[in-house]
Design an enzyme around this catalytic site. Structure first.
Site, PDB file in Angstrom:
ATOM      1  N   CYS A 270       0.841  -1.214   0.000  1.00 43.26           N
ATOM      2  CA  CYS A 270       0.000   0.000   0.000  1.00 43.26           C
ATOM      3  C   CYS A 270       0.862   1.244   0.000  1.00 43.26           C
ATOM      4  O   CYS A 270       0.866   2.029  -0.943  1.00 43.26           O
ATOM      5  CB  CYS A 270      -0.874   0.022   1.241  1.00 43.26           C
ATOM      6  SG  CYS A 270      -1.708  -1.492   1.508  1.00 43.26           S
TER       7      CYS A 270
HETATM    8  N1  SAJ Z   1       7.245   2.196   8.312  1.00 43.38           N
HETATM    9  C1  SAJ Z   1       8.386   2.910   8.669  1.00 43.38           C
HETATM   10  N2  SAJ Z   1       8.286   3.850   9.642  1.00 43.38           N
HETATM   11  C2  SAJ Z   1       7.091   4.116  10.268  1.00 43.38           C
HETATM   12  C3  SAJ Z   1       5.937   3.372   9.881  1.00 43.38           C
HETATM   13  C4  SAJ Z   1       6.037   2.425   8.900  1.00 43.38           C
HETATM   14  O1  SAJ Z   1       9.467   2.696   8.135  1.00 43.38           O
HETATM   15  O2  SAJ Z   1       7.057   4.974  11.156  1.00 43.38           O
HETATM   16  C5  SAJ Z   1       7.356   1.207   7.242  1.00 43.38           C
HETATM   17  C6  SAJ Z   1       6.973  -0.185   7.699  1.00 43.38           C
HETATM   18  O3  SAJ Z   1       8.100  -0.860   8.206  1.00 43.38           O
HETATM   19  C7  SAJ Z   1       6.493  -0.821   6.392  1.00 43.38           C
HETATM   20  C8  SAJ Z   1       5.884   0.356   5.633  1.00 43.38           C
HETATM   21  O4  SAJ Z   1       6.411   1.540   6.239  1.00 43.38           O
HETATM   22  O5  SAJ Z   1       7.586  -1.333   5.667  1.00 43.38           O
HETATM   23  C9  SAJ Z   1       4.362   0.387   5.699  1.00 43.38           C
HETATM   24  O6  SAJ Z   1       4.041   0.371   7.061  1.00 43.38           O
HETATM   25  P1  SAJ Z   1       2.485   0.466   7.555  1.00 43.38           P
HETATM   26  O7  SAJ Z   1       2.489   0.464   9.052  1.00 43.38           O
HETATM   27  O8  SAJ Z   1       1.798   1.572   6.878  1.00 43.38           O
HETATM   28  O9  SAJ Z   1       1.975  -0.952   7.135  1.00 43.38           O
HETATM   29  P2  SAJ Z   1       0.861  -1.466   6.085  1.00 43.38           P
HETATM   30  O10 SAJ Z   1       1.226  -1.016   4.725  1.00 43.38           O
HETATM   31  O11 SAJ Z   1       0.646  -2.902   6.315  1.00 43.38           O
HETATM   32  O12 SAJ Z   1      -0.509  -0.876   6.594  1.00 43.38           O
HETATM   33  C10 SAJ Z   1      -0.946   0.229   6.080  1.00 43.38           C
HETATM   34  C11 SAJ Z   1      -1.861   0.779   7.164  1.00 43.38           C
HETATM   35  N3  SAJ Z   1      -1.036   1.063   8.330  1.00 43.38           N
HETATM   36  C12 SAJ Z   1      -1.367   1.845   9.338  1.00 43.38           C
HETATM   37  O13 SAJ Z   1      -2.282   2.621   9.263  1.00 43.38           O
HETATM   38  C13 SAJ Z   1      -0.589   1.680  10.603  1.00 43.38           C
HETATM   39  C14 SAJ Z   1      -2.532   1.906   6.520  1.00 43.38           C
HETATM   40  O14 SAJ Z   1      -1.602   2.833   6.034  1.00 43.38           O
HETATM   41  C15 SAJ Z   1      -3.430   1.387   5.462  1.00 43.38           C
HETATM   42  O15 SAJ Z   1      -4.705   1.238   6.074  1.00 43.38           O
HETATM   43  C16 SAJ Z   1      -3.019   0.057   4.927  1.00 43.38           C
HETATM   44  O16 SAJ Z   1      -1.625  -0.021   4.860  1.00 43.38           O
HETATM   45  C17 SAJ Z   1      -3.662  -0.131   3.594  1.00 43.38           C
HETATM   46  O17 SAJ Z   1      -4.210  -1.186   3.391  1.00 43.38           O
HETATM   47  O18 SAJ Z   1      -3.621   0.827   2.807  1.00 43.38           O
END
Ligand code: SAJ
Length: 430
Positions: A270
Site C-alpha cells: 500500500c
Molecule cells: N514504516 C516505517 N516507519 C514508520 C511506519 C512504517 O518505516 O514509522 C514502514 C513499515 O516498516 C512498512 C511500511 O512503512 O515497511 C508500511 O508500514 P504500515 O504500518 O503503513 O503498514 P501497512 O502497509 O501494512 O498498513 C498500512 C496501514 N497502516 C497503518 O495505518 C498503521 C494503513 O496505512 C493502510 O490502512 C493500509 O496499509 C492499507 O491497506 O492501505
C-alpha cells in the site's frame, strides 16, 4: 423485494470479488452480520481453502472462518456467473503499479467486465481497491451501464477505500470506520446501509472521487512522513546525533506531532504504491506531485544507506563485505507478519550479494524467500548467529529475544532500534 429491504433484513445475497487480505476479512464480517456471502476468486487454492474453513489470512483465524462456512453463511467459487444471483458485490482486487509507476488497472477491469456480464436490476456494486480518483466513474461505471441499466435507479455504484492494517490486533474490519461515496446520493445511501449492517461506523461522503481521494491522502500522509523521518535519520547520522533519542523526546509533545520511525526502507503493498496513483492522476492534469516523488526517492535510498552502514561496520572490523557471512534478522515488510511484498530486506540482500556478501536469514514468520531466482530458507537463529560476521536487524518481530541476539552476535546493524536501551560497541544504529 427491493434492495433496501433485503439489506435491512440481511436476506440480500452478498458477493466479494477477491479473497485476499481485504476481501476475506470483509466477507467474514458480512457473514457474521447474518448475510449469506459468496466469495469469488480466480485462485482455486484460495477457493478450496475457504470452502474447507482453512484460513490463509493472519487476521482471520480458521476458528472464525470454519463455523461460517459450515453454517452455509460463507462459501467461495471461481465462477463469476453466480453474480446473476447476487444483490451486492464488493470488488477487492489488487491494484499494483507497473515498473513505470503507471497504475495497472487490469484486475479492476477484469472484475468489472465479469460483473457487467451478469449485472441485473437492483444490484449494488462497490469498488474497494485502492486507485486514482475518477476510476469508479470513468472506468467501472461505463462498463456497467453498457447493460442498459441506469446507475442510481436500476443499480447502485460506490467506492469505499479499504483500510486494513495487517497484524493490528486492536483495529480489524468491524471497528475501522468505513468511508463510502456513491455515483449518486441513492448509491451512497445503499452503500452506507450495507456497511452499517456489519461495520460499527460508516462515513458517507458526497462522491466516489472524494472516497477515492480519502484513501490516497491517508497513505500519502504516511509515506511522506516516513520519508521525512528517514531523511532526518540520515541528517542525524551525518551530524552524530542519536535520531532515536530525538524521536522519543519529540513524541512527548502532546499535540501537533505524531511519531514516525526511520527504517531500512518502505515495504508493503500500500504505502510504497498508493501515492503513485495520485501522482500519476495529477500529472494528467499537469500538476507535479513533488512531495510524493521526493519522499519516494528518499525511501528508496534507505536500503543503500543501510548497506553502506553494514559495509562501514565490517570495514571497521577489518572485514570486506566480500566473503563476509551476513545474517539478516527479519525479512517481512513490517513486524509480526509474514508478508515480504516490497520488503526492503530484499533490496538490502540483493545489494549485499552484489558486493559479494554471503547471505542467510532468520524470520519465524517467513520460511522461504525468493531472491534473484534462488530460494533461501529461514535458518535457525542459533545457526545464523553462530557463523555470522554481521547480523542485520531489518524487521523486528516481537517474538525475538534481542538480548540473546546481542550476547551471541559479533556485530549488529540495528535498523529498527530493536536493541533500544542496550549498550554495546557491537551495535551500529541508523
Ligand atoms: N514504516 C516505517 N516507519 C514508520 C511506519 C512504517 O518505516 O514509522 C514502514 C513499515 O516498516 C512498512 C511500511 O512503512 O515497511 C508500511 O508500514 P504500515 O504500518 O503503513 O503498514 P501497512 O502497509 O501494512 O498498513 C498500512 C496501514 N497502516 C497503518 O495505518 C498503521 C494503513 O496505512 C493502510 O490502512 C493500509 O496499509 C492499507 O491497506 O492501505
Amino acid at each position: 423485494m427491493e434492495l433496501r429491504s433485503k439489506i435491512l433484513d440481511r436476506s440480500a445475497r452478498v458477493g466479494v470479488v477477491g479473497l485476499g487480505y481485504v476481501g476475506l476479512p470483509l466477507a467474514v464480517e458480512f457473514a457474521r452480520a447474518g448475510f449469506t456471502v459468496t466469495g469469488i476468486d480466480l485462485d482455486q487454492s484460495k477457493v478450496a481453502r475457504v470452502n474447507g474453513g482453512d484460513s490463509y489470512i493472519g487476521d482471520i483465524p480458521s476458528t472464525v472462518l470454519g463455523p461460517l462456512v459450515a453454517s452455509g453463511k460463507l462459501s467461495a467459487t471461481s465462477e463469476f456467473s453466480v453474480i446473476a444471483n447476487l444483490d451486492t458485490v464488493n470488488i477487492c482486487v489488487p491494484t499494483p503499479l507497473r515498473k513505470t509507476k503507471d497504475p495497472d488497472m487490469s484486475f479492476i477491469v477484469a472484475a468489472s467486465e465479469q460483473i457487467a456480464n451478469h449485472i441485473h436490476a437492483g444490484m449494488l456494486v462497490i469498488l474497494e481497491s485502492t486507485t486514482y480518483p475518477g476510476t469508479t466513474d470513468e472506468v467501472v461505471l461505463p462498463m456497467l451501464t453498457q447493460s442498459g441499466l441506469r446507475v442510481g435507479r436500476d443499480f447502485f455504484l460506490c467506492f469505499s477505500p479499504e483500510r486494513v492494517d495487517p497484524g493490528n490486533r486492536k483495529y480489524q474490519t468491524a471497528n475501522i470506520p468505513k468511508v463510502v461515496g456513491g455515483v449518486t446520493p441513492e448509491c451512497t445511501e445503499h452503500g452506507r446501509m450495507l456497511y452499517a449492517q456489519a461495520i460499527e461506523t460508516v462515513v458517507p461522503v458526497s462522491s466516489t472521487q472524494v472516497a477515492e481521494m480519502v484513501k490516497l491522502l491517508e497513505n500519502t500522509f504516511r509515506m511522506i512522513n516516513i520519508g521525512l523521518v528517514n531523511e532526518i535519520a540520515m541528517m542525524c547520522d551525518g551530524i552524530g546525533v542519536n535520531v532515536w533519542e530525538v524521536i522519543d523526546a519529540a513524541a512527548t509533545k502532546p499535540f501537533g506531532y505524531m511519531p514516525f520511525f526511520p527504517g531500512p526502507g518502505l515495504g508493503g503493498h500500500c504505502i510504497p504504491i498508493d501515492p503513485f496513483y495520485l501522482s500519476w492522476k495529477t500529472k494528467q492534469a499537469g500538476i507535479e506531485a513533488r512531495f510524493i516523488e521526493l519522499a519516494g526517492y528518499i525511501n528508496s535510498q534507505m536500503p543503500h544507506f543501510v548497506v553502506d552502514k553494514i559495509q562501514n561496520a565490517l570495514n571497521d572490523a577489518g572485514k570486506p563485505v566480500k566473503g563476509s557471512r551476513i545474517h539478516i534478522l527479519g525479512v517481512a515488510y513490517k513486524r509480526d507478519i509474514d508478508d515480504v511484498r516490497e520488503s526492503p530486506a530484499l533490496d538490502i540482500m540483493l545489494l549485499l550479494r552484489k558486493r559479494g556478501g554471503l547471505l542467510s536469514f532468520t524470520d519465524s514468520h517467513v520460511q522461504d524467500l525468493k531472491l534473484d531466482g534462488e530460494t533461501l530458507r529461514s535458518a535457525a537463529l542459533e545457526d545464523g548467529l553462530r557463523d555470522a560476521d554481521c547480523v542485520v536487524i531489518v524487521t523486528d518481530h516481537s517474538s525475538v529475544d534481542y538480548r540473546g541476539v546481542l550476547d551471541r552476535a559479533r556485530l549488529i546493524v540495528d535498523t529498527r532500534n530493536a536493541l533500544k536501551g542496550m549498550v554495546s560497541d557491537k551495535i551500529v544504529r541508523l
